[in-house]
Write a protein that holds these residues in place. Structure first.
Motif, mmCIF file in Angstrom:
data_model
loop_
_atom_site.group_PDB
_atom_site.id
_atom_site.type_symbol
_atom_site.label_atom_id
_atom_site.label_comp_id
_atom_site.label_asym_id
_atom_site.label_seq_id
_atom_site.Cartn_x
_atom_site.Cartn_y
_atom_site.Cartn_z
ATOM 1 N N GLY A 63 0.802 -1.212 0.000
ATOM 2 C CA GLY A 63 0.000 0.000 0.000
ATOM 3 C C GLY A 63 0.835 1.262 0.000
ATOM 4 O O GLY A 63 2.033 1.240 0.342
ATOM 5 N N GLY B 232 -1.040 4.253 1.068
ATOM 6 C CA GLY B 232 -2.004 5.159 1.682
ATOM 7 C C GLY B 232 -1.464 5.765 2.967
ATOM 8 O O GLY B 232 -0.254 5.904 3.153
ATOM 9 N N SER C 241 2.546 -1.500 -4.453
ATOM 10 C CA SER C 241 1.214 -0.923 -4.626
ATOM 11 C C SER C 241 0.975 -0.615 -6.093
ATOM 12 O O SER C 241 1.921 -0.288 -6.823
ATOM 13 C CB SER C 241 1.069 0.361 -3.796
ATOM 14 N N GLN D 127 0.483 -5.347 -7.994
ATOM 15 C CA GLN D 127 -0.530 -5.825 -7.059
ATOM 16 C C GLN D 127 -0.015 -7.064 -6.348
ATOM 17 O O GLN D 127 0.509 -7.973 -6.986
ATOM 18 C CB GLN D 127 -1.812 -6.169 -7.820
ATOM 19 N N VAL E 32 -3.303 -1.893 2.909
ATOM 20 C CA VAL E 32 -3.953 -1.830 1.592
ATOM 21 C C VAL E 32 -5.262 -1.051 1.617
ATOM 22 O O VAL E 32 -5.829 -0.756 0.562
ATOM 23 C CB VAL E 32 -4.209 -3.242 1.035
ATOM 24 N N GLN F 210 -10.294 -5.540 0.647
ATOM 25 C CA GLN F 210 -9.541 -5.907 -0.547
ATOM 26 C C GLN F 210 -9.476 -7.427 -0.671
ATOM 27 O O GLN F 210 -9.530 -8.153 0.320
ATOM 28 C CB GLN F 210 -8.117 -5.332 -0.466
#
Length: 336
Positions: free
Chosen positions: A34, A36, A57, A98, A132, A298
């Motif tokens: 991730g 974020g 990510s 991913q 994530v 997710q």
């Protein structure tokens, strides 16, 4: 300083450049999934001169999400709310792709690069950080995935801005007033912080910018926020809930609480609401429908939960999150 002097920084960069892309390393390997809020915070504080840190990510930047609503109507520009993850920590690695699988026992993840950029590869780790986030719950109501816009990323904000512009240009054509009203009806589904913030930003845009370029269209614009519960901002206190509703309504936003969306069409939404006379069904024509009514986990989190029997004990039945201990370690996994 976080990374020490320039000499150590340059030396670490040289070591990183000479190190293998993945494989055995004498230093502790930390993989972060991730880019974020949580991942960005880690990138800012971790000392990558002592450990091998790699972020994975599909998105190679951090987004300041509270300003996405403002970016969607042009109040702020996209570049003002982004920071490349490599800028956040130049000494850390980043792979754009991913994470398609996690091998908990083997301490290895499978990374699938973005389409057309290579084959899947495996990356071992000593510590795995799951950051994530969540995704829009687009499978709750029929038609959401096909016809709604979302507000999770910069691309979403761009899509909303393009749709609003297209609606304005269409309404400015010599068409009937009925068609203008349909085109300029903007619906937001969900009365949480995202939905309320976007409605406020959109109304400010209509009142300020639209008045300059499309003055004849301003009285035609209709903004609705549709919420299933009886009050908007359900997670906040009663005073704030009431103040938010009063503010939105004073700005001209129609707040429809106790209203459930049954289906989203390409040019309308179908809703039901309870009245004293019973349940009433209605169809609201619109050309912009923004979904802000819920999130889902997710796929990689769902896959990980299936590997860990302890995660089945989640008392809330929440499949979007993992059970952790007081140190935020995932239950059912050995340290790391």
């Amino acid at each position: 300083e976080l990374h020490g002097n320039n000499e150590g920084f340059e030396q670490s960069l040289e070591q990183r450049a000479e190190a293998p892309v993945y494989g055995p390393t004498p230093r502790r390997r930390i993989a972060v999934l991730g880019t974020g809020w949580a991942a960005h915070a880690i990138a800012k504080v971790i000392d990558a001169s002592n450990v091998d840190v790699c972020f994975v990510s599909p998105r190679n930047y951090f987004v300041f999400t509270p300003l996405l609503a403002a970016a969607s109507v042009g109040t702020v520009e996209y570049r003002s709310i982004l920071e490349p993850i490599r800028t956040a920590n130049p000494m850390a690695r980043f792979y754009q792709g991913q994470c398609s699988a996690i091998d908990v026992k083997g301490r290895c993840i499978t990374v699938k690069p973005m389409e057309g950029r290579g084959s899947e590869f495996h990356m071992p780790y000593d510590t795995l950080v799951l950051a994530v986030g969540v995704r829009p719950a687009s499978n709750i109501v029929p038609g959401v995935k096909e016809h709604c816009l979302f507000l999770k990323d910069v691309d979403d904000a761009r899509n909303i801005r393009r749709r609003v512009t297209a609606c304005l240009e269409m309404a400015d054509l010599p068409i009937s007033m009925e068609d203008k009203q349909k085109v300029l009806t903007f619906v937001v589904i969900g009365g949480g912080p995202t939905g309320c913030e976007f409605c406020g930003e959109l109304r400010d845009f209509v009142r300020n910018d639209l008045q300059k370029f499309y003055p004849t269209l301003v009285p035609v614009v209709r903004i609705l926020i549709v919420h299933r519960g009886q009050t908007i901002l359900p997670a906040f206190g009663p005073d704030l809930k009431e103040a938010a509703r009063e503010t939105l309504e004073a700005q001209g936003v129609e707040v429809m609480t106790g209203t459930a969306v049954k289906e989203v069409l390409s040019d309308a939404i179908r809703v039901t609401r309870k009245t004293e006379a019973g349940v009433v069904e209605d169809t609201i024509p619109c050309r912009l429908c923004v979904w802000a009514a819920g999130n889902a986990g997710q796929d990689i989190i769902t896959s990980l939960r299936e590997q860990l029997p302890q995660q089945a004990e989640n008392p809330n039945g929440d499949t979007a999150r993992l059970l952790v201990d007081e140190w935020l370690r995932v239950q059912g996994v050995d340290d790391g």
